[in-house]
Scaffold this active site. Structure first.
Site, PDB file in Angstrom:
ATOM      1  N   TYR A   8       5.507   0.953  10.449  1.00 46.04           N
ATOM      2  CA  TYR A   8       4.559   0.242  11.294  1.00 46.04           C
ATOM      3  C   TYR A   8       5.024   0.249  12.745  1.00 46.04           C
ATOM      4  O   TYR A   8       6.227   0.274  13.026  1.00 46.04           O
ATOM      5  CB  TYR A   8       4.365  -1.193  10.787  1.00 46.04           C
ATOM      6  CG  TYR A   8       3.677  -1.183   9.452  1.00 46.04           C
ATOM      7  CD1 TYR A   8       2.306  -0.935   9.368  1.00 46.04           C
ATOM      8  CD2 TYR A   8       4.393  -1.331   8.280  1.00 46.04           C
ATOM      9  CE1 TYR A   8       1.679  -0.868   8.142  1.00 46.04           C
ATOM     10  CE2 TYR A   8       3.776  -1.263   7.050  1.00 46.04           C
ATOM     11  CZ  TYR A   8       2.408  -1.032   6.988  1.00 46.04           C
ATOM     12  OH  TYR A   8       1.784  -0.947   5.779  1.00 46.04           O
ATOM     13  N   GLN A  38      -1.783   2.784  -5.679  1.00 48.45           N
ATOM     14  CA  GLN A  38      -2.946   3.421  -5.023  1.00 48.45           C
ATOM     15  C   GLN A  38      -4.263   3.212  -5.761  1.00 48.45           C
ATOM     16  O   GLN A  38      -5.310   3.040  -5.136  1.00 48.45           O
ATOM     17  CB  GLN A  38      -2.687   4.920  -4.842  1.00 48.45           C
ATOM     18  CG  GLN A  38      -1.775   5.210  -3.665  1.00 48.45           C
ATOM     19  CD  GLN A  38      -1.623   6.690  -3.400  1.00 48.45           C
ATOM     20  OE1 GLN A  38      -2.340   7.502  -3.973  1.00 48.45           O
ATOM     21  NE2 GLN A  38      -0.685   7.033  -2.537  1.00 48.45           N
ATOM     22  N   ARG A  43       0.799  -1.224   0.000  1.00 54.29           N
ATOM     23  CA  ARG A  43       0.000   0.000   0.000  1.00 54.29           C
ATOM     24  C   ARG A  43       0.830   1.271   0.000  1.00 54.29           C
ATOM     25  O   ARG A  43       0.293   2.355  -0.196  1.00 54.29           O
ATOM     26  CB  ARG A  43      -0.972  -0.031   1.178  1.00 54.29           C
ATOM     27  CG  ARG A  43      -1.900  -1.236   1.067  1.00 54.29           C
ATOM     28  CD  ARG A  43      -2.764  -1.412   2.278  1.00 54.29           C
ATOM     29  NE  ARG A  43      -3.785  -0.386   2.345  1.00 54.29           N
ATOM     30  CZ  ARG A  43      -4.592  -0.240   3.387  1.00 54.29           C
ATOM     31  NH1 ARG A  43      -4.483  -1.033   4.434  1.00 54.29           N
ATOM     32  NH2 ARG A  43      -5.498   0.716   3.393  1.00 54.29           N
ATOM     33  N   SER A  61      -8.094   0.433   0.923  1.00 64.34           N
ATOM     34  CA  SER A  61      -8.274   1.864   1.216  1.00 64.34           C
ATOM     35  C   SER A  61      -9.629   2.359   0.734  1.00 64.34           C
ATOM     36  O   SER A  61     -10.311   3.103   1.451  1.00 64.34           O
ATOM     37  CB  SER A  61      -7.167   2.691   0.546  1.00 64.34           C
ATOM     38  OG  SER A  61      -5.971   2.585   1.271  1.00 64.34           O
TER      39      SER A  61
END
Lengths: 400, 400
Positions: B235, B135, B129, B141
């Site tokens: 993350y 995208q 992502r 998303s």
């Protein structure tokens, strides 16, 4: 010898029992206001539960809790929303007062029953809404405001697309096109809320005078080519059948261009006008949504709308019968309603006891029965009774 | 002699059969885009009905209609949302491709089945992502965006009070206080929508980096006193048990001050973290609303939340299990999803036929099975298989 000063009347509130009704006539803040005025307040246990007002909160604000029977027996004044009063009436006695949305023009038998029992009935529906000092008592407006807000939320919930324009990596969504028919309190609130949500909103009204209010909310104003004459009270004069047909045809041609249509035409004591015919529904796009705030057991503004029910036409248009939407915003609607009740109590019981003033426009309008008589001529007419002795001084009942 | 140019693969779309699923993998606009690229498109009759896309519209945009069996048999590529693929798999054959939210980390048996049949499985969940060229394919998303918008609408529907401040003749209503926990795509969209509706909104995230996004939407940013370290991929690094407890205690202390709490913590392939314990629910005010976007069959972010169900705690807090909210915005969600499918098809079938490029980060991530093999190491690990030969070049699967 000193004269005994009568103690302020006690005020009670019971749980509403109409199907789906979640409001309560007094919220804890209204109780506090009444207690401050010297009134003892009795609350049926659980009366506010569906509106998220726990019993403990009422106690904190000065109420005493009781059973339904205790509250009805021990209260001088009962505050209700819809109650329903027909079934409550049998438990009331002479000298008691009931304040609420009593729907006296549609419920002549209940009015006769209350009069016969010597109950004083006070109906919000008959309030002269153009008097500015009556505004704080205007429960029709406060509940219409809640219903209008809610109509936009309900429409957004039922609509399968975004209301706002969205520009994302996965494409651009165009904003929804919303039409609100009727730009009274409910209509304006629906317009404001749909605008907040990012929709492109149009407000339709036959009264050119509404243009400024609609445009001030950032919406487009749409009106009829048939010029509408207003009477001295600001109410629309009846059109000829031809004018009416032209107006309706224009409106229905416009409707099919919209994604969401919210209709708000309610006429107290009358069947609501049909604004969207089945034929027009059949020409709307799949996925469109109609929210009918005029919906009632006697029909609504959208042909075939069913009260409190969402249905879908064969061509995929969702029709929501939403005549009692204020009940789905129970906390806010009850808070506003509670203030309306407090304002009526303050006017009718200025020193804690009933002081009906026949020269007061508000008193004369909202007090439907007193001392066994039916005072309101509008209600007398609905009951097929001759006008009261004071008929000459009575005001016309507003019809919208 | 001229070489035969292979004709572009045909693409099919079937009606989703998961309970409550109203989306469709291709909307009519996506069909038009595929037809323009040379692909024949087959649509199961009624596939788009629940998303308000009538069959006739698909035909107008160039699709051919067929029965479910015809579509499955005659399509080289099947586009699905959730399908569910487990039951579809048995009808697929070698050489066919299926593109969708296949949930490969939680459905290792389905992956094994597809690999065994020689089906090429393409899973949106494994898309890298952070790559900007991915995208337009990012269905997680696009669907999270729909879910976030919807979460605010659902919260407004379930809440008994106005979201905006209201100043009326019947009193002033204070705006609702909304907390959104987790400020990814869904969280930011929920914040934006609740703000539109006039609520006072706070966005909570453990990542200090979210502050600017949250504040740019006019919301208040709230974070933890426990500083969170991020890894190279952005993350969050696991906290110690003590740090985690401190963070959670701070969050739960904040929660009870809010009217509406929307939680958005989903971790693909893992059980969602509990963010609101039953004890905290018990301390929230009557009438409060929790919308749990993390809700799933394996639990949610709110203790006791039930998927696709609204429940009420004894103290009057509404808890809505809302793990699949995008399906309740079916037209918009399908429109975005359709564009994601078209982007994947354009990448994997650049000249109309499959051209898997093992050096392409996107291809290598999303193509789970090919020619009978399971390619993705993340999926192989979930299936308890050793890493594939190309393991050294595989990317880590994003975990949020």
């Amino acid at each position: 010898m000193t004269q005994a000063i009568p103690s302020p009347v006690s005020i009670g509130v019971v749980r509403e029992t109409a199907p789906g009704e979640r409001r309560v006539a007094l919220d804890p803040a209204a109780v506090a206001a009444l207690v401050k005025r010297g009134h003892p307040v009795l609350v049926e246990r659980g009366a506010g539960a569906a509106a998220s007002f726990p019993d403990a909160q009422y106690v904190t604000f000065g109420a005493r809790l009781g059973s339904r029977t205790e509250v009805i027996e021990q209260s001088d004044v009962l505050a209700v929303v819809r109650a329903p009063v027909a079934s409550l009436a049998t438990q009331l006695r002479s000298g008691q007062t009931v304040i609420g949305l009593l729907d006296p023009l549609n419920e002549p038998e209940t009015v006769a029953d209350l009069a016969g029992r010597g109950v004083t009935a006070v109906a919000f529906e008959l309030l002269p809404r153009t008097l500015s000092r009556a505004q704080s008592m205007d429960a029709l407006s406060s509940q219409a405001s809640a219903a209008g807000y809610r109509a936009a939320v309900v429409a957004a919930s039922a609509f399968g697309r975004y209301l706002p324009m969205m520009i994302t990596a996965s494409g651009t969504a165009t904003p929804a096109k919303v039409l609100v028919i009727g730009t009274g309190v409910a209509g304006l609130q629906a317009i404001a809320t749909a605008r907040r949500l990012g929709a492109v909103v149009t407000g339709y009204d036959v009264r050119e005078a509404s243009r400024r209010e609609v445009e001030s909310l950032g919406a487009i104003f749409l009106t009829s080519s048939v010029s509408q004459t207003l009477d001295a009270g600001g109410y629309a004069v009846e059109l000829t059948p031809d004018e009416r047909a032209t107006q309706q045809a224009e409106l229905e041609r416009a409707i099919v261009e919209f994604d969401i249509v919210i209709t708000t035409a309610k006429v107290p004591g009358h069947k609501p006008p049909v604004l969207i015919s089945a034929a027009t529904l059949g020409r709307m796009r799949a996925g469109s949504v109609c929210v009918d705030l005029g919906s009632s057991a006697r029909g609504g503004n959208v042909e075939g709308s069913v009260p409190d029910t969402s249905t879908m036409t064969p061509n995929g248009v969702t029709v929501i019968g939403a005549g009692e939407l204020a009940t789905d915003l129970p906390s806010s609607a009850s808070q506003m309603y509670g203030r309306n009740v407090v304002a009526v109590v303050a006017s009718l019981f200025p020193h804690g006891i009933l002081a009906f003033d026949p020269k007061d426009d508000v008193h004369r309008a909202i007090v439907v029965t007193l001392g066994g008589d039916v005072l309101s001529d509008a209600v007398r007419a609905a009951m097929k009774l001759p006008p009261a002795a004071s008929a000459a001084t009575q005001k016309k009942v507003p019809t919208s």
